[in-house]
Design a protein around this motif. Structure first.
Motif, PDB file in Angstrom:
ATOM      1  N   UNK A 353      57.044  12.199  34.228  1.00 40.41           N
ATOM      2  CA  UNK A 353      56.078  13.135  33.657  1.00 40.41           C
ATOM      3  C   UNK A 353      55.013  13.400  34.707  1.00 40.41           C
ATOM      4  N   UNK A 354      54.796  14.676  35.038  1.00 39.91           N
ATOM      5  CA  UNK A 354      53.812  15.075  36.047  1.00 39.91           C
ATOM      6  C   UNK A 354      52.810  16.033  35.421  1.00 39.91           C
ATOM      7  N   UNK A 355      51.592  15.942  35.857  1.00 44.61           N
ATOM      8  CA  UNK A 355      50.569  16.928  35.516  1.00 44.61           C
ATOM      9  C   UNK A 355      50.209  17.667  36.793  1.00 44.61           C
ATOM     10  N   UNK A 356      50.471  18.977  36.799  1.00 43.24           N
ATOM     11  CA  UNK A 356      50.315  19.803  37.992  1.00 43.24           C
ATOM     12  C   UNK A 356      49.211  20.828  37.785  1.00 43.24           C
ATOM     13  N   UNK A 357      48.499  21.092  38.866  1.00 41.84           N
ATOM     14  CA  UNK A 357      47.476  22.134  38.854  1.00 41.84           C
ATOM     15  C   UNK A 357      47.976  23.337  39.646  1.00 41.84           C
ATOM     16  N   UNK A 358      48.179  24.476  39.003  1.00 43.82           N
ATOM     17  CA  UNK A 358      48.615  25.663  39.753  1.00 43.82           C
ATOM     18  C   UNK A 358      47.593  26.068  40.811  1.00 43.82           C
ATOM     19  N   UNK A 359      48.097  26.507  41.949  1.00 46.49           N
ATOM     20  CA  UNK A 359      47.250  26.951  43.052  1.00 46.49           C
ATOM     21  C   UNK A 359      47.196  28.470  43.018  1.00 46.49           C
ATOM     22  N   UNK A 360      46.028  29.011  42.726  1.00 47.41           N
ATOM     23  CA  UNK A 360      45.866  30.465  42.660  1.00 47.41           C
ATOM     24  C   UNK A 360      45.759  31.052  44.056  1.00 47.41           C
ATOM     25  N   UNK A 361      46.290  32.226  44.248  1.00 39.97           N
ATOM     26  CA  UNK A 361      46.157  32.864  45.560  1.00 39.97           C
ATOM     27  C   UNK A 361      44.707  33.221  45.854  1.00 39.97           C
ATOM     28  N   UNK A 362      44.395  33.321  47.110  1.00 36.07           N
ATOM     29  CA  UNK A 362      43.032  33.655  47.519  1.00 36.07           C
ATOM     30  C   UNK A 362      42.716  35.111  47.173  1.00 36.07           C
ATOM     31  N   UNK A 363      41.449  35.340  46.935  1.00 41.16           N
ATOM     32  CA  UNK A 363      40.999  36.694  46.652  1.00 41.16           C
ATOM     33  C   UNK A 363      40.886  37.025  45.190  1.00 41.16           C
ATOM     34  N   UNK A 364      41.152  36.052  44.296  1.00 42.14           N
ATOM     35  CA  UNK A 364      41.026  36.320  42.865  1.00 42.14           C
ATOM     36  C   UNK A 364      39.614  36.097  42.351  1.00 42.14           C
ATOM     37  N   UNK A 365      38.747  35.531  43.175  1.00 42.97           N
ATOM     38  CA  UNK A 365      37.379  35.299  42.728  1.00 42.97           C
ATOM     39  C   UNK A 365      37.285  34.088  41.829  1.00 42.97           C
ATOM     40  N   UNK A 366      36.376  34.155  40.856  1.00 44.73           N
ATOM     41  CA  UNK A 366      36.145  33.036  39.938  1.00 44.73           C
ATOM     42  C   UNK A 366      37.177  33.084  38.814  1.00 44.73           C
ATOM     43  N   UNK A 367      38.320  32.568  39.115  1.00 41.70           N
ATOM     44  CA  UNK A 367      39.409  32.531  38.146  1.00 41.70           C
ATOM     45  C   UNK A 367      39.870  31.089  37.981  1.00 41.70           C
ATOM     46  N   UNK A 368      40.462  30.831  36.832  1.00 45.61           N
ATOM     47  CA  UNK A 368      40.963  29.481  36.550  1.00 45.61           C
ATOM     48  C   UNK A 368      42.249  29.596  35.752  1.00 45.61           C
ATOM     49  N   UNK A 369      43.097  28.572  35.895  1.00 46.37           N
ATOM     50  CA  UNK A 369      44.351  28.503  35.148  1.00 46.37           C
ATOM     51  C   UNK A 369      44.537  27.071  34.685  1.00 46.37           C
ATOM     52  N   UNK A 370      45.135  26.932  33.533  1.00 45.06           N
ATOM     53  CA  UNK A 370      45.290  25.615  32.924  1.00 45.06           C
ATOM     54  C   UNK A 370      46.273  24.756  33.705  1.00 45.06           C
ATOM     55  N   UNK A 371      46.069  23.446  33.747  1.00 48.04           N
ATOM     56  CA  UNK A 371      47.093  22.547  34.307  1.00 48.04           C
ATOM     57  C   UNK A 371      48.381  22.632  33.505  1.00 48.04           C
ATOM     58  N   UNK A 372      49.460  22.199  34.123  1.00 45.74           N
ATOM     59  CA  UNK A 372      50.787  22.270  33.522  1.00 45.74           C
ATOM     60  C   UNK A 372      51.410  20.879  33.540  1.00 45.74           C
ATOM     61  N   UNK A 373      51.930  20.457  32.397  1.00 48.22           N
ATOM     62  CA  UNK A 373      52.624  19.175  32.292  1.00 48.22           C
ATOM     63  C   UNK A 373      54.133  19.431  32.363  1.00 48.22           C
TER      64      UNK A 373
END
Length: 656
Positions: A353-373
């Motif tokens: 079981x892994x908990x991963x944090x998606x890496x957003x591409x540069x240039x999106x500004x103040x954006x966030x995405x939920x971690x993924x299990x």
């Protein structure tokens, strides 16, 4: 040899030419093998000498056929065909007519016999024999294998159009073989069965990509202003080589070459590289192959890899790989299902079981995405031990509950991959998808639905509780230490609050162990009308034994809200989907589950819609009849006994 050869015991001609060539002929007819008594007769003829044949002896007309001699005639490794390339040379013995044969008889003399025998032993394969006034002869090294009588020659080709296919073909000269004399197999020869055409595996096993992002239900949930973090997840049981060699009788339909690891590995890697997943969940990964070949290759492809071998003496396990350019690791939790002393958890299966944090591409500004299990597992195969399967899945769900739970009590999006060794609509499948299962009294074989053992006189039945409380897992598939209520401070229990319970039923009952003292412990409190109304207004307190009572009732639950990527049915073909074909029988045992939002339940089946994690596409599966056309699994095109599963997802990107 044939009757024509032995018409007369001295009908053998051997001659010598000045240029180390032998002028001679071996006449044969219908291609029967040489018996021992005929061989002895032939040697006796050579020792006594070949005299002039009587005029009354006539040799029947002979024709162009294949000839077999025993290995006693020549010595050396050239007697055996040791590779397919040796088969590319056609065996041909050209024979002369009656007139040519009589001319050779007059040329033969007894003084040349001894030297001729020596030269025959030294003669290389396919050396040309020149006879005066006659067509050239081909002296062929006798072969003890891979021949067919009645054929002008054997032409064996390796089809190079598709390196995944090995095929053989026989080329016979129809003009030189009379139809009235059918070919007869040579004794102790290995037959070749012609393959008429190359099997078009690419066409048969073609799998379509189903784009689900254009469906109205998905378009409604994704607004025009909502951006998604898109990624692909693959789940693949790649068939450990040790398991192949331990169960070769399961793969009797396969050519031995396609079961070789050196053949299968490039196919598997090419398939993974072609579909280019961002997260890769593998089962049946052999440890030495992972360390020496798979992990180095995956790292070159940009993956970060994690592996968990099965416990005990097993040599394979599970692996989870993700592209480090797309995800970062938050936490990793390997799971061992084996628990010493517990019959319900006495097998060596594992999970990750892994908990991963998606890496957003540069240039999106103040954006966030939920971690993924992301979870990956391979559940026990044994169809009779559904109790073990259920306990293993419960442990996996408890670990996911711990890893994916947020501080607010909700869950991060979850993707569960693996070989669950359970068919769709089985009790275990329904438990994962519907979140609840009543198992008490259920036959253990029925849990996975793989086989029907209902006709057996005795079958193991599931009893409640399925596992002991010492395991530390509740009936809701949560670790007990995580679901216990927090201890409340003293200040929250005021005097007025406690006085409300003076006249409750429990307080008015005299404990049986209480010493009876007249005027002290024998009195019953009497509540006034005002106090009785206050007691009825107090809500009932939480029953601390509710967990134990529900566990003993034989019901287990989980709150992850998971649904399957695949529908398990092909509407265009009217047949069920298949992910594996053991012993030629298709079944679905591999899955990708993902988090969704429940909308309603119909006839005990929970319905879902996409939430923060959206299903955008999937690679179509195949039906059993299609795989049978390709000779099942594995085959020269698919190098595992399972099909890979592939799905595309999108995570909503929100503004901070």
């Amino acid at each position: 040899m044939t009757d024509a050869f032995f018409t007369y015991r001295k009908n053998v001609l051997l001659a010598k030419s000045p240029s180390t060539q032998i002028e001679g002929v071996f006449a044969a007819t219908t291609g029967r093998s040489v018996p021992e008594e005929q061989e002895a007769l032939l040697l006796q003829c050579l020792e006594e000498g070949v005299g002039n044949l009587p005029a009354s002896e006539s040799v029947p007309a002979v024709r162009k056929v294949s000839v077999t001699l025993t290995s006693d005639w020549l010595e050396g490794s050239e007697l055996l065909m040791t590779s397919l390339s040796d088969l590319n040379t056609s065996l041909e013995v050209t024979q002369c007519a009656d007139k040519q044969l009589s001319e050779l008889n007059t040329l033969a003399s007894s003084e040349l016999q001894d030297h001729a025998v020596v030269e025959l032993a030294r003669l290389p394969a396919e050396e040309t024999v020149t006879v005066a006034d006659s067509a050239p002869w081909a002296a062929v090294v006798p072969q003890t294998d891979h021949q067919t009588a009645g054929c002008a020659g054997i032409n064996v080709e390796v089809l190079n159009d598709d390196p995944a296919v090995l095929a053989w073909s026989l080329a016979c000269d129809a003009e030189t073989v009379p139809p009235v004399l059918p070919a007869q197999p040579i004794q102790d020869a290995v037959p070749f069965y012609p393959v008429p055409t190359e099997v078009p595996y690419h066409d048969i096993l073609w799998r379509d990509w189903e784009d689900l992002s254009v469906q109205p239900c998905v378009l409604e949930q994704v607004s025009k202003n909502t951006s998604l973090f898109e990624f692909r997840v693959m789940s693949y049981n790649i068939l450990a080589q040790d398991l192949v060699e331990q169960g070769l009788d399961l793969y009797v339909h396969c050519h031995p070459d396609i079961l070789n690891w050196n053949y299968r590995l490039p196919n598997l890697l090419q398939e993974i590289q072609h579909w280019d997943p961002d997260v890769l969940c593998l089962q049946e990964v052999q440890e030495n192959h992972y360390l020496e070949q798979l992990e180095p290759t995956f790292k070159e492809m940009g993956f970060a890899c994690f592996y968990k071998r099965r416990t005990g003496v097993k040599t394979d396990g599970c692996a989870v790989c993700y592209k480090h350019s797309r995800f970062q690791l938050i936490s990793l939790s390997p799971i061992e299902y084996f628990r010493p002393g517990l019959d319900v958890l006495n097998r060596d299966n594992v999970g990750l079981v892994l908990l991963l944090q998606p890496v957003l591409p540069e240039g999106l500004g103040l954006k966030a995405v939920s971690p993924l299990c992301v979870a990956n597992t391979h559940v026990l195969f044994n169809p009779r031990r559904g109790d073990i399967k259920l306990a293993q899945v419960a442990l996996l769900l408890a670990e996911i509950d711990k890893i994916a739970r947020t501080t607010e009590g909700s869950y991060y999006p979850v993707i569960l991959c693996g070989d669950l060794n359970s068919v769709p609509d089985s009790p275990l499948y329904k438990f994962i998808r519907n979140g609840e299962l009543s198992y008490h009294g259920m036959p253990a074989w029925k849990v996975s639905g793989q086989e029907d053992f209902s006709q057996q006189l005795y079958s193991r039945k599931l009893q409640a509780p399925l596992w002991p409380s010492s395991l530390g897992v509740t009936d809701k598939c949560q670790y007990a230490t995580l679901c216990q209520p927090k201890k409340l401070g003293r200040r929250e229990y005021s005097r007025d609050f406690l006085l409300q319970f003076r006249f409750c039923d429990v307080a008015c009952e005299r404990p049986p162990q209480l010493l009876l003292l007249e005027g002290v412990t024998d009195a019953k409190p009497v509540a006034s009308a005002k106090e009785r109304s206050a007691v009825t207004a107090v809500p009932k307190r939480h029953n601390s034994l509710s967990f134990l009572g529900k566990q003993c009732s034989g019901v287990i639950q989980h709150g992850l809200n998971l649904t399957s990527v695949y529908s398990h049915f092909l509407p265009q073909r009217g047949r069920p989907e298949v992910t594996t074909m053991p012993m030629g029988l298709g079944a679905t045992v591999d899955y990708i589950f993902y988090s969704a939002e429940p909308v309603e339940s119909k006839a005990g089946r929970r319905l879902y819609k996409d939430g923060a994690l959206k299903l955008l596409g999937r690679l179509s599966l195949l039906s059993e009849d299609i795989l049978l056309m390709a000779n099942g699994l594995p085959n020269p095109f698919c190098s595992s006994d399972h099909l890979c599963l592939l799905a595309s997802f999108g995570l909503e990107i929100s503004s901070l």
